[in-house]
Every structure is written in C-alpha cells, then in structure tokens.
Design an enzyme around this catalytic site. Sequence first.
Site, short mmCIF file in Angstrom:
data_model
loop_
_atom_site.label_atom_id
_atom_site.label_comp_id
_atom_site.label_asym_id
_atom_site.label_seq_id
_atom_site.Cartn_x
_atom_site.Cartn_y
_atom_site.Cartn_z
CG ASN A 103 -0.19 -0.33 2.37
OD1 ASN A 103 0.83 -0.53 2.65
ND2 ASN A 103 -1.15 -0.03 3.57
CD GLU A 153 4.91 -0.84 12.78
OE1 GLU A 153 3.40 -0.67 12.89
OE2 GLU A 153 5.45 -0.25 13.37
CB CYS A 184 -2.04 -1.08 8.39
SG CYS A 184 -0.85 0.36 8.65
CD GLU A 211 7.94 0.71 10.37
OE1 GLU A 211 6.90 0.83 9.97
OE2 GLU A 211 8.99 0.26 9.82
P1 NDP Z 1 1.20 -10.03 3.49
O1 NDP Z 1 1.28 -10.18 4.58
O2 NDP Z 1 0.52 -10.71 2.38
O3 NDP Z 1 2.54 -9.57 2.79
C1 NDP Z 1 3.67 -8.66 3.51
C2 NDP Z 1 5.02 -8.72 2.93
O4 NDP Z 1 5.42 -10.07 3.35
C3 NDP Z 1 4.96 -9.16 1.33
O5 NDP Z 1 6.25 -8.43 0.73
C4 NDP Z 1 4.81 -10.42 1.20
O6 NDP Z 1 5.60 -10.93 0.00
C5 NDP Z 1 5.96 -11.16 2.31
N1 NDP Z 1 5.86 -12.42 2.81
C6 NDP Z 1 4.71 -13.24 2.66
N2 NDP Z 1 5.02 -14.49 3.20
C7 NDP Z 1 6.07 -14.16 3.68
C8 NDP Z 1 7.21 -15.15 4.51
N3 NDP Z 1 6.72 -16.30 4.87
N4 NDP Z 1 8.04 -14.68 5.03
C9 NDP Z 1 8.85 -13.48 4.67
N5 NDP Z 1 7.88 -12.54 3.77
C10 NDP Z 1 6.65 -13.01 3.52
O7 NDP Z 1 0.44 -8.33 3.29
P2 NDP Z 1 0.06 -7.19 2.12
O8 NDP Z 1 1.12 -7.17 1.10
O9 NDP Z 1 -1.19 -8.23 1.67
O10 NDP Z 1 -0.25 -6.11 2.70
C11 NDP Z 1 -1.62 -5.80 3.47
C12 NDP Z 1 -1.51 -5.90 4.93
O11 NDP Z 1 -0.23 -5.13 5.39
C13 NDP Z 1 -2.49 -5.65 5.79
O12 NDP Z 1 -2.97 -6.60 6.59
C14 NDP Z 1 -2.18 -4.25 6.38
O13 NDP Z 1 -3.02 -3.88 7.44
C15 NDP Z 1 -0.68 -4.44 6.54
N6 NDP Z 1 -0.24 -3.21 6.76
C16 NDP Z 1 0.33 -2.82 8.12
C17 NDP Z 1 0.94 -1.65 7.99
C18 NDP Z 1 1.34 -1.09 9.49
O14 NDP Z 1 2.28 -0.49 9.52
N7 NDP Z 1 1.02 -1.51 10.57
C19 NDP Z 1 0.95 -0.57 7.05
C20 NDP Z 1 0.64 -1.19 5.78
C21 NDP Z 1 0.12 -2.52 5.64
P3 NDP Z 1 4.75 -11.02 -1.32
O15 NDP Z 1 3.56 -9.86 -1.20
O16 NDP Z 1 5.62 -10.94 -2.49
O17 NDP Z 1 3.94 -12.32 -1.22
#
Ligand code: NDP
Length: 484
Positions: free
Chosen positions: A153, A250, A284, A458
Amino acid sequence: MINPQPQASHFVDGAWLEDAAGAALAVIHPATGAEIAHLHEATPAVIDAALAAATRAQADWAQRSGAERGRVLRRAADLIRARNRALSELETLDTGKPLQETLVADASSAADALEYFGGLAATLTGEHIPLGANWAYTIREPLGVCVGIGAWNYPTQIACWKAAPALACGNAMVFKPSEETPLCALQIAEILVEAGAPAGLFNVVQGRGAVGAALVSDPRVAKVSLTGSVPTGARVYAAAAAGMKHVTMELGGKSPLIVFEDADLDDAVGGAILGNFYSSGQVCSNGTRVFVHRALREAFLARLTERLAGVVMGDPLDEATNFGPLVSAAQRDKVMGFITRAQAEGARLVCGGTIPDRPGFFVTPTVFADVTDDMEVARDEVFGPVMSVLDFDSEEEVLARANATEFGLSAGVFTRDLTRAHRVIARLQAGTCFINSYNDAPVEVPFGGTKASGVGRENARAAIEHYSQLKSVFVRMGPVEAPY
Ligand code: NDP
C-alpha cells in the site's frame, strides 16, 4: 512520464542486477490491468549477493560518524523531494493510488523519514553511569544487517520508514518490496547511492513470500522489520525467533473510530472518510469500525452520503481523481467477497458495494450501517473501501466493544468534551490514537500497534531503540578484590 520498466529487477551492491533465471514477476497498473513492467524474482544467488554486500557495507558504515551518516540520509531526502513528481507518478503506476495522494503522502513521507533520522544520527549516544568510586558507560551499537519486508500500500514510505532509522544507527539493509509493487524501492536504492551511501548499504531484491522467508532465516541477518498482515507476521516472527533475531512487526488492524453525540459532525465525517477511503481503504491503521452514538447516527449517515458524492473515481494519473482502484484483481475480489457476505449477514448497504463499469480493479466506496459486532465485516480486516457503521449508547459500552478485538493498531475519538476524549483514549487498547482527527502519521510521532497488530514502533526516537542495541561497560577504578 517516467518509464516504469526499471533497468533491472534488483539493486544490489550499489548497482542494478538481473538474473533472468528468477521466476517472472509482471507489474500490473491497477487502473487498467495493463502490464507496465516485467521483473524476475531473486534467485538464491541474488539473495546471497545482497546479504554479502550488506554485510560488507555495514562494517564500513558503522565506522563512520553519526554526522557523516546523517549527511547521506539528508542528501537522499533532498534528492527525493526534488524528484517528487517522477517518484509519485511511478508510485501511482505501481499501486494505482491517485497522483493527488502520492504527490503528498509517499515520496514526501519517505523524505521526511530520511531527513528526520538523518538529523538524529549524530545525536545517538550512550550514557555515563556513576557508581561511587567506579563507573559504567553504554555504547549504542548497530544491530548489523537488517531485512525489511514491505506491503503494497505504501511501498516508498515503507522502504524509507525502515531504511532511515536502520541506516542512521549504522546498520545495512536488504529490502524486499511486495511482489505487487516492486518499483519504487529500486529508485530509493539508486538515490541513496547518489547521495553517498556506500555500495551494498541498501539493497533491494524482488520476490514473493519465499524470498522474504529466505532472507529472514539467513544467519547473517540480525533484525527483521515486516509490514504486512497478521498471518504473515506470525510466520515471520516465528522464523526470526528461531534465529533469536530482533523484530519490528507492523501488521493489520480493525481499528475503532468512536463518534460521540457531541462531536462536530463534519469533522467526524471527514475523519471517517480519511480513515476508510484514502488509498481506497488500503491503510493498516484505518478506523473501519465507526461507532456512532445512536443520537447522531442518521445525521452522520446523511452527511457522509452527501460528502461521498464528491468522490472522483478515474485515471489515478489525472490529478482531479481522488479515488483509485485496489492494488490487484485478487484484492478487488477479496473485498467484494466481504461486501457480499456482509449483506448476507444483514448489514444495511448505505452506498457503494459495486464494481464500476470501467477497466482496472475498482470497487466503489462502500458504507454499511446497522453493523453488529459479530458480523465478519466488523471483525476481519477488509483492506478495501468498506466502512462499517455501528451504533452505541454509552461510553462504557463502546469502550468494551471497541477493545473486543485481537487487533490493537489504531483508535480515534471525535468529541467536543476534552475530558472524555482523554479518558476514552487512555482506555482504548491501541498503539496509535487520534483525538478529533484520523490517520495522521508525522515522522516525529511513534507509530505501531499493540496486541496482534504488532511489535515495536516505527518513526520518532522510539525507532532508534529497535535498530540499535546497548553495550554496557563497567569500569573499576580501584584494585580488584577477589576472594582467593
Ligand atoms: P502480506 O502479509 O501478504 O505480505 C507482506 C510482505 O511479506 C510481502 O512483501 C510478502 O511478499 C511478504 N511475505 C509473505 N510471506 C512471507 C514469509 N513467509 N516470509 C517473509 N515474507 C513473507 O501483506 P500485504 O502485502 O497483503 O499487505 C497488506 C497487509 O499489510 C494488511 O494486513 C495491512 O494491514 C498490513 N499493513 C500494515 C501496516 C502497518 O504499519 N501496521 C501498514 C501497511 C499495511 P509477497 O507479497 O510478495 O507475497
């Protein structure tokens, strides 16, 4: 207009790096569904090169003074600001977020972080601890090589919210963007080198979850900072724990936004709009459970519906557009699934809930009223433009209901009663709270969650604690008195 196809998929050891043996990664512009760039996932060789480069660079970087490190970060911030438009266009192409947003919230937020932590770098010190005749001191040391893993995002912001404090403290970083949005972090890596960062200090490798998992489990890595969903967070946290690594998590949320009967109606509606529809709801910290006092409910819904007529959905590169698509077809379908099930569970659809007749992954801004706590749409993170309005009658009741969730990222309160505002905020289980506002995230303020929403913070000075460790040194000034 910037060419979205990068010179290569990865940026490692100060240079673009390609390895066509990696699985294909197509970059799709969410507003059209067209492929705008073609990349490859990192192979084990690319991952190894990035970690080796980071390890080497970190040893050199940690020897530099804080002032010197800070200068590099601040130069990078200036370069980012000077290129804000090009970076914003790229972010819009990658994420689909309206240029109206990216021009003010993405590269600029990244620059804020680099500027802030660049300024702090020279102030990071230990302390002197007097102990009578003896004394001790502490040294604030970097952790080593940090891994950053981003969500889709806020790709530029996430890269810099992690890199800026990490580098300020003397660490190096290997960053893996989300597979959905791989483009902007590469630009940040190139800019950091231009600003004087040594080769290998900030590396970007592409890939899906498996690449992230390989990074997290590598013994050369001292810390992992993830922005993502709670299930991914649990997996990454467990993998990091196996290697006794530091973590910042996060994660997601289902945050409450409480509107009391004495709230300024337009401010509360404005807060709810910002906290549900900015970035098409892919934030998020969004306040997706909007608890509105029963006495104000119909006026709130009426004013909200009026103001939603101001939504301009369209080409996100057109600066008049203020509402863009979701990041992917999969995310659109996931959001539509929530909408269908919410209606089946008896939530009242006030507006939206449709896929407009246009290309791209759009979902119209959706408001549900008469939502109850047990409905799926009130319990699970939707990560799309879906607001749930819930009624309440008393402060005690709304507090208990607001806290009855596994999440604890954010919370907001709209009221003109200042005493009540602080009283309620004090009892809300959330890491990042707002009074008569919603979703402000200045770099000077710690950001992060409690409960399942995360670990660590953060931004602000608080982030320094999560990218450095203390060495304690006891100094005896007299003879050592040993028993034998
Ligand atoms: P995901 O949890 O699907 O993915 C997050 C990242 O982790 C991606 O780069 C993903 O790769 C990677 N990943 C997935 N599986 C693994 C693993 N086993 N080991 C290491 N890395 C892994 O989240 P989204 O990208 O769908 O983002 C949305 C989510 O993020 C929402 O839940 C949102 O609330 C949260 N979010 C939280 C924020 C905060 O600051 N608290 C801010 C923004 C978003 P890939 O996508 O390439 O599979």
